[in-house]
Write a protein that holds these residues in place. Structure first.
Motif, short mmCIF file in Angstrom:
data_model
loop_
_atom_site.label_atom_id
_atom_site.label_comp_id
_atom_site.label_asym_id
_atom_site.label_seq_id
_atom_site.Cartn_x
_atom_site.Cartn_y
_atom_site.Cartn_z
N ARG A 81 0.83 -1.22 0.00
CA ARG A 81 0.00 0.00 0.00
C ARG A 81 0.86 1.25 0.00
O ARG A 81 0.59 2.21 -0.73
CB ARG A 81 -0.94 0.00 1.22
CG ARG A 81 -2.28 -0.67 0.94
CD ARG A 81 -3.29 -0.34 2.03
NE ARG A 81 -2.84 -0.78 3.33
CZ ARG A 81 -2.98 -2.02 3.81
NH1 ARG A 81 -3.56 -2.95 3.06
NH2 ARG A 81 -2.54 -2.34 5.01
N GLU A 82 1.92 1.24 0.81
CA GLU A 82 2.80 2.40 0.87
C GLU A 82 3.48 2.62 -0.47
O GLU A 82 3.63 3.75 -0.94
CB GLU A 82 3.83 2.23 1.99
CG GLU A 82 4.62 3.50 2.26
CD GLU A 82 5.74 3.28 3.28
OE1 GLU A 82 5.65 2.33 4.07
OE2 GLU A 82 6.71 4.06 3.24
N GLU B 106 1.20 4.28 -2.84
CA GLU B 106 1.05 5.68 -2.48
C GLU B 106 2.25 6.49 -3.00
O GLU B 106 2.09 7.58 -3.59
CB GLU B 106 0.97 5.78 -0.94
CG GLU B 106 0.32 7.03 -0.43
CD GLU B 106 -0.96 7.36 -1.18
OE1 GLU B 106 -1.06 8.50 -1.65
OE2 GLU B 106 -1.85 6.49 -1.31
#
Ligand SMILES: Nc1ncnc2c1ncn2[C@@H]1O[C@H](COP(=O)(O)OP(=O)(O)O)[C@@H](O)[C@H]1O
Ligand SMILES: [Mg+2]
Length: 377
Positions: A227-228, A231
């Motif tokens: 997820r990071e 992002e």
């Protein structure tokens, strides 16, 4: 109604796979090739032969949109074409991130993104001074013109520094901490001129000697890291103001995600999307540069593995072994039409399946057969 005409600067394997994606959309491609024998020039009927420095301005005048198969394009020619009102996607400003590793490190650091500790140095003594701060080993890089690990050297100890420096030439070099990499991955983002974007699932990449050899989806890292990474990918795409596909290469040291570099075009790490995603990176690059609605980036199978085919050490041509390799079931063979040379990227194989290890093994077996190696299960 015919057209639009999309011009591609460069005619390597990325342009060749873009040509494949252009067919069902009935988009006409025109290539600016360095050589009529280039990978994509072999399969596209509309080819201009010339260098970007000499030919880009006239070439661009015949196209509705111009995009790129590589970043090494003369900045003066880009600026002139832009001044003439030509549509260049991505823009020269976006291309600059991929052309200059020093520029992109500085820009991403200024935006608050984590990047490896780095400095520009003019001599070996300054590089040694940098190593005092970060510790050995260090990495020396040519800020421009490198790819597939050419232009990147790890220096293990201070005793080795002079020899490596001498080998890399006397231009200023980028020096970096050697990140203790646990995993490398790439995030591919496709973006329209409006800024509307879509992100592909994070792909884990494996490099040996600086060259990418394998790609795995899903990446074998924890979900919060994935997820990071996504992002960071979106943030980088907005900073770069990318149009079309942008690939963001990331390092993970088990703790931090660091931005390594970007490519402002379809990328080796996205080849899995041809069989493994609803819309391939090549189709989405065309949609992005044409400002058309983007296609679904979701993966289509539980596991996708792509293995690069490099020229075997004996210089033999894998095409001689095509039929053997095609006997492997469920392995999609992509050959780029390039003359065989040891270590050169000549193609890739993608497998999709339910189990990551079995899927990777299938792709590897097919590549091993193309390389002419023996395979024992
Ligand atoms: N600072 C670093 N620390 C550790 N490994 C690195 C570092 N920089 C590069 N590498 C390794 O070398 C590979 C190629 O470097 P990169 O800067 O991406 O050059 P290229 O333009 O040739 O792809 C990376 O994918 C990574 O495996
Ligand atoms: Mg790289």
């Amino acid at each position: 109604v015919s057209g639009p005409i999309v011009g591609i600067v460069g005619a390597g394997q990325l342009a060749r796979m873009t040509a494949q994606a252009a067919i069902p959309l009935d988009v006409r491609l025109r290539l600016l090739a360095a050589d009529p024998a280039d990978s994509a020039a072999q399969v596209c009927p509309d080819v201009t032969v010339g260098t970007p420095a000499e030919a880009l301005v006239d070439f661009a005048a015949t196209c509705d949109v111009v995009t790129f198969d590589h970043e090494l394009v003369d900045p003066v020619a880009l600026a002139t074409a832009l001044g003439d009102g030509r549509v260049l996607r991505p823009s020269p400003a976006a291309l600059r991130f991929a052309q200059d590793k020093d520029y992109q490190r500085a820009a991403f650091a200024a935006a608050g993104l984590p990047v490896p500790a780095h400095a520009m140095v003019v001599d070996a003594e300054a590089a040694a001074q940098f190593a005092v701060g970060v510790g050995w080993p260090i990495v020396l890089k040519s800020p421009r013109g490198g790819y597939d690990g050419r232009g990147v050297a790890v220096v293990e100890r201070s005793e080795d520094l002079d020899a490596v420096w001498a080998r890399m030439g006397d231009a200023p070099l980028l020096v970096e901490e050697r990140v203790p990499i646990v995993a490398e991955f790439a995030v591919l983002v496709v973006r329209r001129p409006s800024g509307h974007s879509a992100v592909y699932p994070v792909v884990q990449t494996v490099q040996s000697d600086g060259i990418c050899t394998e790609m795995l989806v899903p990446a074998g890292v924890p979900p919060d890291v994935v997820r990071e990474a996504e992002e960071v990918g979106r943030t980088v795409a907005d900073i770069v103001e990318a149009v079309g596909v942008l690939a963001v290469e990331l390092f993970w040291d088990g703790d931090r995600i660091l931005v390594n570099e970007v490519a402002t075009r379809p990328h080796n790490s996205g080849h899995w999307t041809i069989e493994g995603a609803v819309t391939s990176q090549f189709a989405n690059h065309l949609r992005g540069v044409l400002d058309w609605p983007l296609g679904d980036t979701a993966r289509t199978a539980a596991a996708v593995a792509t293995v690069n085919l490099l020229g075997p050490p004996d210089g033999s041509d894998p095409r001689a072994r095509r039929a053997d390799a095609l006997a492997v079931p469920g392995a999609a063979v992509h050959l780029y039409g390039k003359a065989a040379r040891a270590g050169r990227k000549l193609g890739h194989v993608t497998a999709v399946g339910d189990d990551p290890l079995e899927t990777l093994a299938r792709a590897r077996r097919c590549v091993q057969l193309l390389e002419g190696g023996s395979f024992d299960d």
